[in-house]
Design an enzyme around this catalytic site. Structure first.
Site, PDB file in Angstrom:
ATOM      1  N   ASP A 111      31.157 126.417  17.581  1.00  0.00           N
ATOM      2  CA  ASP A 111      30.550 126.932  18.813  1.00  0.00           C
ATOM      3  C   ASP A 111      31.703 127.375  19.717  1.00  0.00           C
ATOM      4  OD1 ASP A 111      29.169 127.438  21.112  1.00  0.00           O
ATOM      5  OD2 ASP A 111      28.407 125.403  21.385  1.00  0.00           O
ATOM      6  N   ASP A 166      30.250 122.745  26.405  1.00  0.00           N
ATOM      7  CA  ASP A 166      29.149 122.591  27.375  1.00  0.00           C
ATOM      8  C   ASP A 166      28.113 121.576  26.898  1.00  0.00           C
ATOM      9  OD1 ASP A 166      27.171 124.010  25.677  1.00  0.00           O
ATOM     10  OD2 ASP A 166      28.364 125.779  26.148  1.00  0.00           O
ATOM     11  N   PRO A 173      42.324 131.001  22.672  1.00  0.00           N
ATOM     12  CA  PRO A 173      42.372 129.767  21.891  1.00  0.00           C
ATOM     13  C   PRO A 173      41.456 129.765  20.662  1.00  0.00           C
ATOM     14  CG  PRO A 173      41.572 129.330  24.155  1.00  0.00           C
ATOM     15  CD  PRO A 173      41.927 130.780  24.067  1.00  0.00           C
ATOM     16  N   ASP A 231      42.644 120.013  19.578  1.00  0.00           N
ATOM     17  CA  ASP A 231      42.674 121.312  18.914  1.00  0.00           C
ATOM     18  C   ASP A 231      41.863 121.241  17.612  1.00  0.00           C
ATOM     19  OD1 ASP A 231      43.294 123.690  17.699  1.00  0.00           O
ATOM     20  OD2 ASP A 231      45.442 123.288  17.500  1.00  0.00           O
ATOM     21  N   GLY A 232      40.802 122.031  17.537  1.00  0.00           N
ATOM     22  CA  GLY A 232      39.923 122.012  16.362  1.00  0.00           C
ATOM     23  C   GLY A 232      40.638 122.382  15.075  1.00  0.00           C
ATOM     24  N   GLN A 265      42.660 128.441  29.836  1.00  0.00           N
ATOM     25  CA  GLN A 265      41.837 129.574  30.261  1.00  0.00           C
ATOM     26  C   GLN A 265      41.416 129.412  31.717  1.00  0.00           C
ATOM     27  OE1 GLN A 265      39.105 128.984  27.062  1.00  0.00           O
ATOM     28  NE2 GLN A 265      38.528 126.955  27.773  1.00  0.00           N
ATOM     29  N   THR A 308      34.303 130.520  21.725  1.00  0.00           N
ATOM     30  CA  THR A 308      34.322 131.739  22.529  1.00  0.00           C
ATOM     31  C   THR A 308      34.543 132.931  21.587  1.00  0.00           C
ATOM     32  OG1 THR A 308      36.675 131.378  22.867  1.00  0.00           O
ATOM     33  CG2 THR A 308      35.229 130.572  24.591  1.00  0.00           C
ATOM     34  N   ASP A 309      34.713 134.112  22.138  1.00  0.00           N
ATOM     35  CA  ASP A 309      35.017 135.296  21.330  1.00  0.00           C
ATOM     36  C   ASP A 309      36.341 135.074  20.592  1.00  0.00           C
ATOM     37  OD1 ASP A 309      32.774 136.499  22.426  1.00  0.00           O
ATOM     38  OD2 ASP A 309      33.882 137.730  23.859  1.00  0.00           O
ATOM     39  N   HIS A 315      21.785 127.759  21.523  1.00  0.00           N
ATOM     40  CA  HIS A 315      22.042 126.397  21.048  1.00  0.00           C
ATOM     41  C   HIS A 315      21.059 125.985  19.949  1.00  0.00           C
ATOM     42  CE1 HIS A 315      24.342 125.866  24.983  1.00  0.00           C
ATOM     43  NE2 HIS A 315      25.207 125.920  24.003  1.00  0.00           N
TER      44      HIS A 315
END
Ligand code: AG3
Length: 282
Positions: free
Chosen positions: A161, A91, A168, A142-143, A36, A163-164, A67
């Site tokens: 947690d 993060d 990925p 990779d989760g 990304q 991204t949209d 969080h």
């Protein structure tokens, strides 16, 4: 006072016809990784701002809401959370909140893009304060593959947690991943997923809830909370429990945990459950 001339960063949320903007002082980082594009801006009023592929991930000023609400309701829904897994979360803000719980013996974070963490260390050091805690294990992997590699029943709480649900992260919102989470959790295990905006993404929340039920989870709940930097300013986390219910902590347990939170507390937890967002979404 703003200078007469200033630059703006805007997230254009085209599909809902809305945008949100910050005045920026400088563009601190621009990196194109294997996964990304990551940007970090210094804003005039919101501290630093991290953006991935044009979508806002966090600001220094308001990330505590997200969080805290992604972490504490889930950990308090488990009787004794010792083994925690974070998928995404690069993060490290979620990791920091997890490690505030003394019961936690081990917290593994599986972030696909190492650069997210490297930029967080540089521009959001306050979130990375606990990265050297001996209980923390940071993996860059990779989760989806990681969850499949786990011993069945070897995790107490899984926090997604992400991204949209594009790029990925797309697979993290699919039924197969939820089934893999179910298998990895022990009895009483909790999974919680950032589930976008209760106002804008009701169909997505309904889909997540359906996947959880179909995977075998006993109970689900969607908790809403304010998140000014995300589209609509209203965000959610959807939780599920494997065998059992989703009760808030007793007063004694909450007090004993001695958390130093800015938004989350027991009453907020009870209130978030009372909004019945999951029911609205269905
Ligand atoms: N989680 C990102 C939620 C998605 C925000 N969406 C958007 N801005 N369109 C970020 C990870 C923070 N730990």
């Amino acid at each position: 006072m703003l200078p007469a001339q200033h630059d703006w960063f805007s997230e254009f949320y085209q599909s809902e016809g809305v945008a949100i903007s910050w005045t920026v002082e400088s563009h601190l980082a621009h990196e194109i990784t294997d996964y990304q594009t990551i940007d970090v801006y210094q804003t005039t009023h919101w501290g630093n701002l991290m953006v991935i592929d044009g979508f806002v991930m966090l600001t220094s000023r308001d990330n505590f809401l997200y969080h805290e609400m992604l972490t504490h309701p889930a950990l308090f829904s488990h009787p004794n959370p010792k083994r925690v897994l974070i998928i995404g979360g690069g993060d490290c803000g979620t990791l920091k909140e997890v490690l505030a719980h003394e019961s936690v013996e081990q917290c593994t974070q599986v972030e696909i893009d190492e650069q997210v963490t490297r930029l967080a260390e540089k521009f959001f050091p306050e979130l990375c304060e606990r990265n050297d805690d001996p209980r923390a294990k940071l993996l860059f992997d990779d989760g989806l593959a990681h969850i499949k590699s786990l011993e069945p029943g070897s995790v107490d709480v899984i926090i997604i947690d992400s991204t949209d649900p594009i790029g990925p992260a797309e697979g993290l919102f699919g039924p197969e991943f939820v089934k893999d989470c179910y298998a990895a959790l022990g009895p009483g295990g909790i999974m919680v997923q950032q589930s976008e905006s209760p106002l804008l993404h009701q169909a997505l929340i309904a889909g997540i809830t359906k996947n959880m039920r179909e995977a075998g989870f006993d109970e689900t709940a969607t908790l809403g909370f304010p998140q000014p930097c995300y589209p609509s300013g209203w965000w959610s986390a959807t939780m599920a429990v494997k065998e059992g219910g989703l009760a808030p902590p007793s007063e004694a347990r909450f007090t004993l945990a001695k958390l130093t939170t800015r938004y989350y507390n027991r009453e907020v937890h009870i209130g978030a459950l009372a909004t019945q967002l999951g029911r609205v979404a269905r």
